[in-house]
Design an enzyme around this catalytic site. Structure first.
Site, PDB file in Angstrom:
ATOM      1  CB  THR A 162      -0.899  -0.024   1.256  1.00  0.00           C
ATOM      2  OG1 THR A 162      -1.634  -1.252   1.254  1.00  0.00           O
ATOM      3  CG2 THR A 162      -1.844   1.154   1.284  1.00  0.00           C
ATOM      4  CB  CYS A 193      -4.661  -2.240   7.150  1.00  0.00           C
ATOM      5  SG  CYS A 193      -3.598  -3.527   6.484  1.00  0.00           S
ATOM      6  CG  PHE A 197     -16.671  -2.866   7.877  1.00  0.00           C
ATOM      7  CD1 PHE A 197     -16.691  -4.110   7.285  1.00  0.00           C
ATOM      8  CD2 PHE A 197     -15.475  -2.389   8.359  1.00  0.00           C
ATOM      9  CE1 PHE A 197     -15.538  -4.876   7.185  1.00  0.00           C
ATOM     10  CE2 PHE A 197     -14.313  -3.141   8.265  1.00  0.00           C
ATOM     11  CZ  PHE A 197     -14.345  -4.379   7.672  1.00  0.00           C
TER      12      PHE A 197
HETATM   13  N1  LIG Z   1      -1.427  -7.343   6.400  1.00  0.00           N
HETATM   14  C1  LIG Z   1      -2.499  -7.119   5.681  1.00  0.00           C
HETATM   15  O1  LIG Z   1      -3.602  -7.581   5.996  1.00  0.00           O
HETATM   16  C2  LIG Z   1      -2.415  -6.241   4.438  1.00  0.00           C
HETATM   17  C3  LIG Z   1      -3.537  -6.184   3.573  1.00  0.00           C
HETATM   18  C4  LIG Z   1      -3.449  -5.400   2.419  1.00  0.00           C
HETATM   19  C5  LIG Z   1      -2.274  -4.696   2.134  1.00  0.00           C
HETATM   20  N2  LIG Z   1      -1.220  -4.769   2.996  1.00  0.00           N
HETATM   21  C6  LIG Z   1       0.005  -4.034   2.644  1.00  0.00           C
HETATM   22  O2  LIG Z   1       0.983  -4.954   2.147  1.00  0.00           O
HETATM   23  C7  LIG Z   1       2.302  -4.512   2.513  1.00  0.00           C
HETATM   24  C8  LIG Z   1       3.018  -5.636   3.238  1.00  0.00           C
HETATM   25  O3  LIG Z   1       2.358  -5.833   4.465  1.00  0.00           O
HETATM   26  P1  LIG Z   1       2.550  -7.148   5.347  1.00  0.00           P
HETATM   27  O4  LIG Z   1       1.477  -7.111   6.374  1.00  0.00           O
HETATM   28  O5  LIG Z   1       2.675  -8.345   4.470  1.00  0.00           O
HETATM   29  O6  LIG Z   1       3.986  -6.832   6.005  1.00  0.00           O
HETATM   30  P2  LIG Z   1       4.799  -7.734   7.015  1.00  0.00           P
HETATM   31  O7  LIG Z   1       5.495  -6.812   7.939  1.00  0.00           O
HETATM   32  O8  LIG Z   1       3.936  -8.838   7.554  1.00  0.00           O
HETATM   33  O9  LIG Z   1       5.906  -8.468   6.088  1.00  0.00           O
HETATM   34  C9  LIG Z   1       6.883  -7.836   5.352  1.00  0.00           C
HETATM   35  C10 LIG Z   1       8.037  -8.822   5.042  1.00  0.00           C
HETATM   36  O10 LIG Z   1       9.008  -8.124   4.249  1.00  0.00           O
HETATM   37  C11 LIG Z   1      10.298  -8.549   4.660  1.00  0.00           C
HETATM   38  N3  LIG Z   1      11.294  -7.564   4.247  1.00  0.00           N
HETATM   39  C12 LIG Z   1      11.574  -6.354   4.800  1.00  0.00           C
HETATM   40  N4  LIG Z   1      12.532  -5.720   4.093  1.00  0.00           N
HETATM   41  C13 LIG Z   1      12.878  -6.547   3.066  1.00  0.00           C
HETATM   42  C14 LIG Z   1      13.790  -6.466   1.979  1.00  0.00           C
HETATM   43  N5  LIG Z   1      14.561  -5.378   1.798  1.00  0.00           N
HETATM   44  N6  LIG Z   1      13.871  -7.504   1.117  1.00  0.00           N
HETATM   45  C15 LIG Z   1      13.084  -8.601   1.276  1.00  0.00           C
HETATM   46  N7  LIG Z   1      12.196  -8.735   2.290  1.00  0.00           N
HETATM   47  C16 LIG Z   1      12.099  -7.717   3.164  1.00  0.00           C
HETATM   48  C17 LIG Z   1      10.177  -8.725   6.174  1.00  0.00           C
HETATM   49  O11 LIG Z   1      11.193  -9.588   6.668  1.00  0.00           O
HETATM   50  C18 LIG Z   1       8.759  -9.334   6.287  1.00  0.00           C
HETATM   51  O12 LIG Z   1       8.793 -10.772   6.264  1.00  0.00           O
HETATM   52  C19 LIG Z   1       2.114  -3.221   3.311  1.00  0.00           C
HETATM   53  O13 LIG Z   1       2.213  -2.111   2.453  1.00  0.00           O
HETATM   54  C20 LIG Z   1       0.676  -3.344   3.814  1.00  0.00           C
HETATM   55  O14 LIG Z   1       0.077  -2.078   4.046  1.00  0.00           O
HETATM   56  C21 LIG Z   1      -1.247  -5.539   4.134  1.00  0.00           C
HETATM   57  O1  LIG Z   2     -18.272  -3.447  11.907  1.00  0.00           O
HETATM   58  C1  LIG Z   2     -17.083  -3.427  12.236  1.00  0.00           C
HETATM   59  C2  LIG Z   2     -16.068  -4.036  11.467  1.00  0.00           C
HETATM   60  C3  LIG Z   2     -14.735  -3.947  11.886  1.00  0.00           C
HETATM   61  N1  LIG Z   2     -14.432  -3.302  13.044  1.00  0.00           N
HETATM   62  C4  LIG Z   2     -13.021  -3.184  13.471  1.00  0.00           C
HETATM   63  O2  LIG Z   2     -12.243  -2.748  12.356  1.00  0.00           O
HETATM   64  C5  LIG Z   2     -10.918  -3.244  12.458  1.00  0.00           C
HETATM   65  C6  LIG Z   2     -10.476  -3.830  11.136  1.00  0.00           C
HETATM   66  O3  LIG Z   2     -11.187  -5.018  10.847  1.00  0.00           O
HETATM   67  P1  LIG Z   2     -11.031  -5.796   9.451  1.00  0.00           P
HETATM   68  O4  LIG Z   2     -11.263  -4.858   8.355  1.00  0.00           O
HETATM   69  O5  LIG Z   2     -11.873  -7.015   9.508  1.00  0.00           O
HETATM   70  O6  LIG Z   2      -9.514  -6.258   9.544  1.00  0.00           O
HETATM   71  P2  LIG Z   2      -8.182  -6.042   8.675  1.00  0.00           P
HETATM   72  O7  LIG Z   2      -7.537  -7.385   8.577  1.00  0.00           O
HETATM   73  O8  LIG Z   2      -7.434  -4.914   9.300  1.00  0.00           O
HETATM   74  O9  LIG Z   2      -8.614  -5.669   7.167  1.00  0.00           O
HETATM   75  C7  LIG Z   2      -8.692  -4.311   6.689  1.00  0.00           C
HETATM   76  O10 LIG Z   2      -7.399  -3.817   6.319  1.00  0.00           O
HETATM   77  C8  LIG Z   2      -6.745  -4.614   5.293  1.00  0.00           C
HETATM   78  C9  LIG Z   2      -5.346  -4.044   5.094  1.00  0.00           C
HETATM   79  O11 LIG Z   2      -5.326  -2.892   4.297  1.00  0.00           O
HETATM   80  C10 LIG Z   2      -7.580  -4.548   4.016  1.00  0.00           C
HETATM   81  O12 LIG Z   2      -6.905  -5.290   2.991  1.00  0.00           O
HETATM   82  C11 LIG Z   2      -8.975  -5.116   4.307  1.00  0.00           C
HETATM   83  O13 LIG Z   2      -9.776  -4.994   3.121  1.00  0.00           O
HETATM   84  C12 LIG Z   2      -9.607  -4.301   5.453  1.00  0.00           C
HETATM   85  O14 LIG Z   2     -10.882  -4.872   5.801  1.00  0.00           O
HETATM   86  C13 LIG Z   2     -10.914  -4.235  13.627  1.00  0.00           C
HETATM   87  O15 LIG Z   2     -10.331  -3.605  14.763  1.00  0.00           O
HETATM   88  C14 LIG Z   2     -12.378  -4.511  13.883  1.00  0.00           C
HETATM   89  O16 LIG Z   2     -12.672  -4.822  15.229  1.00  0.00           O
HETATM   90  C15 LIG Z   2     -15.428  -2.704  13.821  1.00  0.00           C
HETATM   91  O17 LIG Z   2     -15.152  -2.093  14.856  1.00  0.00           O
HETATM   92  N2  LIG Z   2     -16.740  -2.779  13.382  1.00  0.00           N
END
Ligand SMILES: NC(=O)c1ccc[n+]([C@@H]2O[C@H](COP(=O)([O-])OP(=O)(O)OC[C@H]3O[C@@H](n4cnc5c(N)ncnc54)[C@H](O)[C@@H]3O)[C@@H](O)[C@H]2O)c1
Ligand SMILES: O=c1ccn([C@@H]2O[C@H](COP(=O)(O)OP(=O)(O)O[C@H]3O[C@H](CO)[C@@H](O)[C@H](O)[C@H]3O)[C@@H](O)[C@H]2O)c(=O)[nH]1
Length: 430
Positions: free
Chosen positions: A120, A268, A257
């Site tokens: 992101t 996030c 939500f």
């Molecule tokens: N976690 C989620 O639910 C979620 C959902 C949607 C988008 N995102 C986005 O995806 C991105 C990644 O998030 P994440 O939760 O997977 O992160 P994370 O912290 O879980 O994992 C990142 C990984 O990258 C590795 N890393 C760091 N520097 C590195 C390098 N120079 N070379 C190779 N590896 C390296 C770390 O060791 C780690 O294993 C972020 O921008 C986040 O906002 C996360």
């Molecule tokens: O009705 C609701 C729904 C959620 N939550 C809270 O909102 C937060 C986020 O919940 P959720 O969205 O289920 O979890 P994430 O895994 O953080 O996922 C969000 O963040 C991700 C990382 O960007 C996105 O990819 C997803 O689409 C987005 O839902 C939590 O603290 C929940 O308790 C509430 O309070 N009320």
């Protein structure tokens, strides 16, 4: 098709495992040797339902982990690096930039390559920050032999695989036909197996970057709005959940939500709302509604503690905190609402005893000095009050366990406990 994924955290591991499952050969690069060892042993480096099975099936075979960028092969690489918040809310691109440079050095001289930013990032980052670093290190030219795309991810923790393989939408941003064609090939098996309603959106680079922030800003704001409505309902003795159920019947609103309570946390929403507010300010736009989204969210833990104050002075008293993770189904405590709740109890001089089904060890690292119980019943025993922070199902089933409290004051932040005989119930929304 051969796909490289750089970064093997929540996102990198999930997408690498699913790409292997749908038939691609995958190289997953991470700087953490323990992560790489887990992948090659067929073990999931993170906790996600269903991931262990996929890693056991493909890890060390068609999904290979490595710390060595030179093992990158083929012509497409996803960058799934962390983009955490800096102090001012803007995103820290240091991991992304380091990975972009290592990738560029590794692909130099290998022919054409498609680089896909999965992380992101704020509008402009892929084109202005990431692409030039790869191009310079690889001695390549963007739009000629280096093709760039941005492909945001919308999966939720706890449902990562389910969401990735069956998304509402796949968004691909680019200004390059080779990148669009390559991404279409990557996702073709997924689109073929996904639900008919799954949309495949091709758009510009900046639009793809902004779509991710708009998605999360909208959802976070929706929760803050229902929390504000819940707070007003509370003042009037109106049941906020009945109100939410009824407004959800309007398709323009939808039932998703609309659970009011302690608010949003996680890895996030806080980081992404902060980043887009900072990015707006950088361009001279005051994001007043998003500021209010955060302000409402920040006040919910104070409101919970305020309700507790109305019932008891907890100085020197044992208070149970039920739930520590930022939402049920995960051990993730990043920006969990439990943190301000525990801090508020400590500032009141309470003896905190906390319980969570899976997040105790993570919280112990943050708060080593509070007590932890190995079950909700043990946490409640002898407590003068209990605060419900996370909506784990098991808290809804609690009943006679409240009888063991010294004073059965239950303050519910998530509307999980039923009002019942024998407890003094109060809740944020009821
Ligand atoms: N976690 C989620 O639910 C979620 C959902 C949607 C988008 N995102 C986005 O995806 C991105 C990644 O998030 P994440 O939760 O997977 O992160 P994370 O912290 O879980 O994992 C990142 C990984 O990258 C590795 N890393 C760091 N520097 C590195 C390098 N120079 N070379 C190779 N590896 C390296 C770390 O060791 C780690 O294993 C972020 O921008 C986040 O906002 C996360
Ligand atoms: O009705 C609701 C729904 C959620 N939550 C809270 O909102 C937060 C986020 O919940 P959720 O969205 O289920 O979890 P994430 O895994 O953080 O996922 C969000 O963040 C991700 C990382 O960007 C996105 O990819 C997803 O689409 C987005 O839902 C939590 O603290 C929940 O308790 C509430 O309070 N009320």
């Amino acid at each position: 098709m051969h796909i490289n994924v750089v970064g093997s955290g929540y996102i990198g591991t999930t997408i690498a495992a699913w790409f292997a499952e749908i038939g691609h050969d995958v190289t997953n690069v991470d700087i953490d040797e323990s992560v790489v060892a887990a992948i090659n042993d067929g073990r999931a480096p993170i906790h996600e339902p269903g991931l262990d099975e996929l890693m056991a099936a493909h890890g060390g075979e068609t999904l290979v982990g490595t710390t060595d960028y030179d093992e990158i092969s083929g012509d497409v690489t996803f960058l799934a690096l962390p983009t955490p918040s800096k102090g001012d809310g803007s995103i820290d691109l240091s991991a992304m930039e380091a990975a972009a440079e290592s990738l560029g050095e590794a692909i130099a001289g290998d022919g054409e390559h498609v680089v896909v930013v999965k992380s992101t990032v704020v509008p402009g980052t892929t084109r202005e920050r990431v692409a030039p670093i790869v191009a310079e290190a690889a001695d390549m030219t963007v739009g000629e032999d280096l093709h760039v795309a941005m492909n945001p991810e919308f999966l939720r923790e706890g449902y990562a695989l389910e969401d990735f393989k069956n998304p509402d939408k796949i968004v691909v941003g680019s200004e390059d036909s080779v990148a669009f064609e390559t991404l279409a090939d990557v996702y073709d098996p997924l689109m073929a197996a996904a639900a008919d309603e799954t949309a495949y959106v091709e758009t510009g680079l900046r639009e793809a970057e902004m779509i991710k922030y708009a998605n999360n800003a909208f959802l976070a704001t929706k929760i803050s709005l229902i929390n504000e409505i819940g707070n007003i309902c509370k003042e009037y003795g109106v049941d906020a959940y009945e109100v939410a159920d009824a407004i959800a019947l309007d398709h323009r609103i939808s039932e998703q939500f609309l659970r009011s309570g302690l608010g949003w946390g996680g890895s996030c929403f806080p980081k992404d709302v902060a980043a887009i507010r900072a990015a707006a300010r950088e361009r001279g736009y005051e994001p007043e509604l998003l500021d209010a989204t955060v302000a409402v969210n920040d006040k919910q833990p104070e409101r919970l503690l305020g309700l507790l104050d109305e019932h008891r002075d907890v100085a020197g008293e044992r208070v149970a905190v039920l739930g520590l993770s930022f939402k049920p189904g995960t051990d993730d405590i990043r920006y969990t609402r439990a943190i301000p709740v525990i801090e508020g109890l400590q500032s009141r001089g309470a003896e905190v005893v906390a319980y969570d089904p899976v997040a105790v060890e993570n919280m112990r690292a943050e708060f080593p000095d509070i007590a932890y119980a190995d079950g909700a019943a043990a946490a409640l025993e002898g407590a003068h009050a209990a605060l419900v922070v996370t909506d784990w199902d098991e808290f809804a089933a609690l009943d006679s366990e409240f009888d063991a409290m010294a004073d059965p004051v239950v303050i519910d932040g998530r509307r999980v406990v039923e009002r019942r005989e024998g407890i003094t119930y109060d809740g944020l929304t009821w």
